[in-house]
Design an enzyme around this catalytic site. Structure first.
Site, PDB file in Angstrom:
ATOM      1  N   PHE A 128       0.821  -1.207   0.000  1.00 59.52           N
ATOM      2  CA  PHE A 128       0.000   0.000   0.000  1.00 59.52           C
ATOM      3  C   PHE A 128       0.857   1.260   0.000  1.00 59.52           C
ATOM      4  CE2 PHE A 128      -2.813  -3.130   1.801  1.00 59.52           C
ATOM      5  CZ  PHE A 128      -4.113  -2.701   1.556  1.00 59.52           C
ATOM      6  N   ASP A 129       0.424   2.269  -0.730  1.00 65.63           N
ATOM      7  CA  ASP A 129       0.827   3.637  -0.443  1.00 65.63           C
ATOM      8  C   ASP A 129       0.011   4.076   0.781  1.00 65.63           C
ATOM      9  OD1 ASP A 129       1.878   6.289  -0.813  1.00 65.63           O
ATOM     10  OD2 ASP A 129      -0.003   6.823  -1.778  1.00 65.63           O
ATOM     11  N   MET A 130       0.398   5.167   1.424  1.00 66.13           N
ATOM     12  CA  MET A 130      -0.348   5.602   2.605  1.00 66.13           C
ATOM     13  C   MET A 130      -1.218   6.829   2.346  1.00 66.13           C
ATOM     14  SD  MET A 130       0.909   6.497   6.507  1.00 66.13           S
ATOM     15  CE  MET A 130       1.464   8.176   6.173  1.00 66.13           C
ATOM     16  N   ASP A 185      -2.594   5.918  -5.430  1.00 65.84           N
ATOM     17  CA  ASP A 185      -3.547   6.931  -5.887  1.00 65.84           C
ATOM     18  C   ASP A 185      -2.900   7.965  -6.791  1.00 65.84           C
ATOM     19  OD1 ASP A 185      -3.324   9.724  -3.873  1.00 65.84           O
ATOM     20  OD2 ASP A 185      -2.170   7.935  -3.422  1.00 65.84           O
TER      21      ASP A 185
END
Length: 216
Positions: A9-11, A169
């Site tokens: 995941f990106d945060m 995103d």
């Protein structure tokens, strides 16, 4: 298709609704000092680390722009408003993490943000234990879109990049994951999908809930 062993995941903008909050705080500072086009600058910096953000800002506004002073004010306002667990999470974060754990998949985080901030925010949200590995912007030499941070995450998880999905995103995040040889999923936040993103991402989905459906 390769077998799936891990999800990275990106945060910011994926787990937390933090990118809009950063823009909000920078906008307060910009209005105070009469800085133009601050949202445009913030969008240009999506997915980059602090050093790259400063470089972009000085290129955008000029070498004499007092970036550190303004960044200090914006950061102080951000932590005043959103520290101690007040940073809102994006919908379906916990549901997706639970789903991945039940499937026995490895989970990592690859964020351009500093490790101390990342760990604090994950702890405050009660989701740090879900992550097997956490790789942050101050642990690598290159910022996204360079693939280093995702390659490091895969290495620490002991999985081949082609057997890992990256959830991102930002444009730079998708570029980074694609360059690492991973399977990028774009869940847009502030950056609308482009033709380039459609080409680089395995799929573009409207929410983390749709990621559960896609993986299922």
């Amino acid at each position: 298709m390769s077998r799936l062993e891990a999800v990275v995941f990106d945060m910011d903008g994926v787990i937390f609704d933090s990118e809009r909050k950063v823009v909000e705080c920078w906008t307060v500072v910009a209005e105070k000092y009469g800085i133009k086009d601050i949202e445009k600058l913030c969008r240009m910096c999506l997915g980059t680390n602090s050093a790259e953000t400063k470089r972009i800002a000085l290129e955008f506004y000029g070498a004499d722009f007092p970036y550190d002073e303004y960044k200090g004010e914006a950061s102080a306002l951000y932590f005043e408003r959103y520290s101690d667990g007040r940073l809102p999470m994006k919908p379906y974060v916990k549901e997706l993490l639970e789903y991945l754990k039940k499937r026995g998949l490895k989970i990592a985080l690859a964020s351009s943000t500093r490790r101390a901030v990342v760990v604090s925010q994950l702890e405050n949200a009660g989701i740090l234990p879900y992550f097997d590995k956490v790789v942050c912007g101050d642990m690598v030499s290159h910022s996204k879109p360079h693939p280093e941070i995702f390659l490091r995450a895969c290495e620490e998880l002991s999985v081949a990049p082609e057997n890992a999905i990256a959830i991102e995103d930002s444009y730079n995040g998708i570029r980074s994951a694609h360059a690492a040889g991973m399977r990028p999923i774009m869940v847009p936040d502030m950056a609308e999908p482009t033709e380039e993103m459609e080409r680089l991402a395995e799929v573009i989905l409207p929410s983390l809930n749709e990621v559960i459906s896609f993986l299922g």
